[in-house]
Design an enzyme around this catalytic site. Structure first.
Site, PDB file in Angstrom:
ATOM      1  CG  ASP A  83      -1.722   1.095   1.272  1.00  0.00           C
ATOM      2  OD1 ASP A  83      -2.860   0.928   0.499  1.00  0.00           O
ATOM      3  OD2 ASP A  83      -1.833   2.185   1.842  1.00  0.00           O
ATOM      4  CG  ASN A  91      -5.004  10.587  -5.590  1.00  0.00           C
ATOM      5  OD1 ASN A  91      -4.795  10.539  -6.699  1.00  0.00           O
ATOM      6  ND2 ASN A  91      -5.500   9.472  -5.162  1.00  0.00           N
ATOM      7  CG  ASP A 100      -4.397   8.100 -12.668  1.00  0.00           C
ATOM      8  OD1 ASP A 100      -4.786   7.625 -11.385  1.00  0.00           O
ATOM      9  OD2 ASP A 100      -5.245   8.952 -13.492  1.00  0.00           O
ATOM     10  CD  GLU A 126      -4.731   3.961  -1.905  1.00  0.00           C
ATOM     11  OE1 GLU A 126      -4.738   4.547  -0.364  1.00  0.00           O
ATOM     12  OE2 GLU A 126      -5.088   4.100  -2.952  1.00  0.00           O
TER      13      GLU A 126
END
Length: 230
Positions: A83, A91, A100, A126
């Site tokens: 993770d 973000n 992305d 993620e």
């Protein structure tokens, strides 16, 4: 004259039949290629091109059920959940399109750290799963620690001068007895969150009790969650 007229027609008919046969083979080959491409695309995550959750579940179930494979039966299989630490902040700060790009680079780094018989799949958001068949726990932990280091030292500043990315990883191992996919994934998930609670940027695994690999092993506080997955 009549015979002379019929001969070319006969030869032409044979040629036409040959063309039809060739055309049929070409069409079948095209359909097979399209089917194979569609099957492969159905296994892949559209953003990162890594394998997707569907392939992960199917392949992992097949591996765990393959009791005829000596390496799987005697050495076992490891699954790691990876993770990205504080990805929401990436973000929120830089936008989802930027996020992305981070995910795409993440997959490239994870793939580069894996041996040929292992694979990476996007588990969700993620979070990624690394499947390491025929690997003892110690070997799998070393592979995951290498992946963690690659990511921590990757030149993320190429994307943004202030960007730094690390990951937390939980490594689960199954050997000898039949194991369900959910059980193995659940153990890896619990160890992943143990790595996060212990300060992130770490690989957590269970060897008697929960430990951290590499430099993180010297941290003072390593949570010891109760095992609920058998």
């Amino acid at each position: 004259m009549a015979a002379g007229l019929h001969a070319p027609a006969g030869r032409g008919g044979a040629a036409a039949r040959g063309d039809t046969t060739t055309g049929t083979h070409d069409e079948l080959d095209r359909l097979r290629r399209e089917h194979a491409e569609a099957r492969e695309q159905s296994r892949r995550d559209s953003l990162t091109a890594s394998y997707n959750r569907r392939y992960l579940d199917e392949r992992l179930a097949a591996l765990l059920g393959d009791l005829d494979d000596t390496a799987l039966r005697t050495t076992g299989i490891c699954v790691a959940l990876v993770d990205i630490d504080h990805f929401k902040l990436v973000n929120d700060t830089h936008g989802h399109l930027f996020g992305d790009r981070v995910l795409q680079r993440m997959v490239a780094e994870l793939d580069a750290a894996l041996p040929d018989d292992a694979f990476c799949a996007r588990y969700g958001g993620e979070e990624f799963a690394l499947v390491l068949p025929g690997r003892a726990l110690g070997a799998a932990v070393d592979i995951c620690e290498t992946a963690r280091e690659r990511i921590a030292h990757h030149p993320w500043s190429e994307l943004h001068p202030e960007l730094r990315v690390t990951v937390s990883i939980g490594v689960a191992h199954a050997v000898g007895v039949p194991t369900e996919v959910e059980r193995l994934i659940g153990e890896a998930d619990m160890l992943l969150y143990t790595a996060k609670e212990a300060g992130r940027n770490a690989v957590a695994y269970r060897a008697g009790h929960v430990r951290l690999a590499g430099p993180a092993s010297g941290r003072r506080s390593i949570p010891q969650p109760v095992r609920t997955t058998g």
